[in-house]
Design an enzyme around this catalytic site. Structure first.
Site, PDB file in Angstrom:
ATOM      1  N   GLY A 216       0.814  -1.199   0.000  1.00  0.00           N
ATOM      2  CA  GLY A 216       0.000   0.000   0.000  1.00  0.00           C
ATOM      3  C   GLY A 216       0.850   1.253   0.000  1.00  0.00           C
ATOM      4  O   GLY A 216       1.880   1.335  -0.680  1.00  0.00           O
ATOM      5  N   SER A 217       0.460   2.212   0.800  1.00  0.00           N
ATOM      6  CA  SER A 217       1.070   3.541   0.737  1.00  0.00           C
ATOM      7  C   SER A 217       2.500   3.625   1.262  1.00  0.00           C
ATOM      8  O   SER A 217       3.134   4.675   1.133  1.00  0.00           O
ATOM      9  CB  SER A 217       0.184   4.552   1.482  1.00  0.00           C
ATOM     10  OG  SER A 217      -1.054   4.691   0.815  1.00  0.00           O
ATOM     11  N   LEU A 218       3.022   2.547   1.853  1.00  0.00           N
ATOM     12  CA  LEU A 218       4.451   2.570   2.180  1.00  0.00           C
ATOM     13  C   LEU A 218       5.269   2.859   0.924  1.00  0.00           C
ATOM     14  O   LEU A 218       6.314   3.514   0.986  1.00  0.00           O
ATOM     15  CB  LEU A 218       4.908   1.217   2.748  1.00  0.00           C
ATOM     16  CG  LEU A 218       4.364   0.708   4.074  1.00  0.00           C
ATOM     17  CD1 LEU A 218       5.200  -0.475   4.551  1.00  0.00           C
ATOM     18  CD2 LEU A 218       4.326   1.785   5.136  1.00  0.00           C
TER      19      LEU A 218
END
Length: 481
Positions: A216-218
């Protein structure tokens, strides 16, 4: 000699020849294969006649052999059970061994070449032979905080010393008790093994390294690094619409809960990372292009290659990117992007260490039975994906995530924390994965951490960030003692 006797003699000679060839084939050609076969318990049983070395954390044995009055002279035990199982593994009469018990078996069993002089001395002195000890890099406070944070969920925590690559914590849940696999009761061992076999999820997996997951947004930290390397700054204004239409598709990428990132439809890059704006990074990914994003991802270690610490770590990578629609999804850490929790911790540690990624390691040193050090691990620079200047800019942006954005739950009183949250879609009707990666203190990093909770049902900010904060605080509190 008549013909019948000659035929009998020739037949016997042929049979003896085949027997000798077979014996030599087994003893020479297949000796290693048979010796290392997990079904061959004869060698393993012989090892119980000598004291197996300990696996040690901060001066305390987390795996040790204790003497018995039975036919097998030593019993393998794990005093803290589930706490370190993902790293120590088990040493079983029935199921051989795993994890550190497997990778360091020669040293622990006493057959390692580095102990040859010790074995020779044992012959002359009559001293009982024994294996060497393996001293791990793990920190007890970190490990305990990690396992406490993961209680009741399926997930993993990895913590690193950014300046050396030493692994301070490696926790995975659910866990199991390796002592129950290491008893001298075959029936009890098999019964417990069958319980573990039937369990879902499998407690024997080390989720920090055995599998990879959509981050995801990592992944937006890596896209940000590519943007900074190609001339943008944290203050560069980027498009941030409410929805991003995927090229050549009727589908759109929304922001979390369909929210708007900015009333104006644009915002500084630092703000886009702070609130984890999907649409901003989808467009940024397309603007940068696949080559730049792939190059940066591979520079950080998402290169599709396995490596050892010495435990085998599964590969991380971004997969195939067929077109701009796939690139937009990739840029927000979805599509085919996959990352192990250890790799996520390495990304955070690299930013913390001025852009230099240190090679991660679990073993601090190995010792002879008399505790003399026979080998130790020296920190090793592994990669340098970004400059110190870009690392400073990313740190500024990641500090904003924790101070002002989605990572607030990772705050530590009196300590500036840098981090990034991630909430990764898995499939329809399946709860999202929840992530956090970060480091502290932001201005003088001592620990980098990644927290993964499988199908946590919330966001990285509310599920994983608090665990990360507790783990980092536990370590920093210990430094102050």
């Amino acid at each position: 000699m008549n013909a019948p006797l000659r035929r009998v003699a020739i037949s016997v000679l042929v049979l003896f020849t085949l027997l000798i060839v077979n014996v030599n084939y087994i003893q020479v050609v297949r000796s290693d294969e048979l010796r290392n076969n997990t079904s061959n318990t004869r060698v393993l049983a012989a090892q119980y006649d000598r004291e197996r070395g300990a696996i040690v954390v901060d001066g305390t044995a987390v795996a040790e052999s204790v003497p018995t009055d039975g036919r097998l002279k030593y019993l393998r035990q794990y005093p803290q059970g589930e706490l370190y199982a993902a790293v120590t593994g088990y040493h079983s009469l029935i199921y051989n061994n795993s994890r550190i018990e497997h990778t360091e078996n020669d040293l622990l069993s006493g057959s390692d070449g580095r102990l040859a002089l010790r074995r020779l001395a044992d012959l002359f002195t009559g001293r009982d032979p024994a294996g060497g000890d393996v001293v791990l890099t793990l920190d007890p406070a970190v490990q305990e905080a990690a396992m406490a944070g993961l209680e009741g969920v399926t997930g993993a925590v990895v913590a690193l010393d950014p300046s050396s690559g030493a692994i301070l914590g490696m926790a995975s849940t659910p866990s199991y008790d390796p002592t129950r696999l290491s008893s001298h009761d075959p029936a009890a061992i098999r019964e417990y093994w069958e319980q573990l076999e039937a369990a879902d999820p499998d407690p024997r997996l080390n989720r920090a390294i055995d599998d990879n997951y959509p981050p995801g947004s990592l992944f937006k930290v890596i896209v940000s690094a590519a943007a900074l390397q190609n001339g943008l700054t944290p203050e560069t204004v980027v498009p941030a619409p409410k929805e991003f239409p995927l090229p050549n598709s009727t589908r759109v990428i929304p922001n979390y809960n369909g929210s708007s990132c900015s009333p104006s439809g644009e915002q500084p890059l630092i703000d886009a990372l702070t609130i984890s704006c999907n649409t901003a990074f989808a467009q940024l990914g397309i603007d940068l292009g696949e080559d730049r994003i792939r190059e940066m991802a591979e520079a950080f270690g998402l290169d599709g290659e396995t490596f050892e610490i010495p435990l085998l770590v599964q590969a991380s990578g971004i997969g195939e990117v067929e077109d701009d629609a796939a690139l937009a999804q990739t840029a927000i850490g979805q599509r085919d992007v996959r990352m192990t929790p250890l790799q996520a911790a390495l990304v955070a540690a690299t930013v913390a260490n001025d852009g230099v990624q240190m090679k991660p390691y679990l073993i601090d040193q190995v010792q002879a039975p008399d505790l003399t050090v026979i080998d130790s691990t020296s920190p090793e620079e592994w990669r340098e994906p970004i400059s110190a200047d870009i690392a400073d800019q990313l740190t500024e942006m990641m500090v904003s995530v924790v101070a002002n954005g989605s990572g607030r739950a990772a705050r530590i009183q009196g300590v500036e924390v840098a981090g990034k949250t991630g909430t990764a879609q898995v499939s329809q009707d399946v709860a999202d994965h929840n992530w956090f990666m970060g480091f502290a203190p932001a201005d003088d990093p001592k620990i980098a951490v990644a927290v993964f909770v499988a199908n946590g049902g919330g966001t990285g900010g509310d599920v994983s960030a608090p665990i990360a904060g507790d783990v980092m605080q536990a370590y920093l509190d210990g430094l102050g003692d």
